[in-house]
Scaffold this motif. Sequence first.
Motif, PDB file in Angstrom:
ATOM      1  N   SER A   1       0.840  -1.197   0.000  1.00  0.00           N
ATOM      2  CA  SER A   1       0.000   0.000   0.000  1.00  0.00           C
ATOM      3  C   SER A   1       0.871   1.242   0.000  1.00  0.00           C
ATOM      4  CB  SER A   1      -0.898   0.025   1.236  1.00  0.00           C
ATOM      5  OG  SER A   1      -1.857  -0.990   1.176  1.00  0.00           O
ATOM      6  N   ASP A   2       0.431   2.262  -0.674  1.00  0.00           N
ATOM      7  CA  ASP A   2       1.153   3.530  -0.776  1.00  0.00           C
ATOM      8  C   ASP A   2       0.881   4.362   0.476  1.00  0.00           C
ATOM      9  OD1 ASP A   2       2.560   5.697  -1.654  1.00  0.00           O
ATOM     10  OD2 ASP A   2       1.153   6.247  -3.236  1.00  0.00           O
TER      11      ASP A   2
ATOM     12  N   GLU B   1      -2.703   2.033  -4.419  1.00  0.00           N
ATOM     13  CA  GLU B   1      -3.662   2.702  -3.551  1.00  0.00           C
ATOM     14  C   GLU B   1      -4.234   1.720  -2.541  1.00  0.00           C
ATOM     15  OE1 GLU B   1      -4.462   5.971  -3.322  1.00  0.00           O
ATOM     16  OE2 GLU B   1      -2.828   6.220  -4.753  1.00  0.00           O
ATOM     17  N   GLU B   2      -4.409   2.205  -1.351  1.00  0.00           N
ATOM     18  CA  GLU B   2      -4.941   1.387  -0.262  1.00  0.00           C
ATOM     19  C   GLU B   2      -6.324   0.838  -0.620  1.00  0.00           C
ATOM     20  OE1 GLU B   2      -5.173   1.920   4.551  1.00  0.00           O
ATOM     21  OE2 GLU B   2      -5.023   3.664   3.275  1.00  0.00           O
TER      22      GLU B   2
ATOM     23  N   ASP C   1      -7.338  -1.269  -2.875  1.00  0.00           N
ATOM     24  CA  ASP C   1      -7.691  -1.443  -4.276  1.00  0.00           C
ATOM     25  C   ASP C   1      -7.197  -2.819  -4.710  1.00  0.00           C
ATOM     26  OD1 ASP C   1      -8.064  -1.414  -7.011  1.00  0.00           O
ATOM     27  OD2 ASP C   1      -7.313   0.623  -7.279  1.00  0.00           O
TER      28      ASP C   1
END
Length: 91
Positions: A14-15, A33-34, A36
């Motif tokens: 996750s970013d 993206e978290e 996704d």
Amino acid sequence: ALEAAACGTPVVASDVGGLRIVDDDGRTGFLVEERDAQAFAEAVESVLDTHHAEMSVRSVQHASQFRWNIAAARLRRHYHDLGVRAPVQCS
């Protein structure tokens, strides 16, 4: 994530937070993206299909900069910098 990178495993994460430092997006793995799931699946597929060998080598190289002696030196430098600054004056 850092342990995986040090072993040559590209990381898909996750970013968020510290993962942004550990995972060099597009070079040692991918940041997505978290929450996704589709983006995670595509990133994993990309690593497995096309990028694994190059990312594996770069992961080991990137992870080597996170040794304890280097982290301690950086922390010591930050504390030193804090000590030479003028304190905040509250009125």
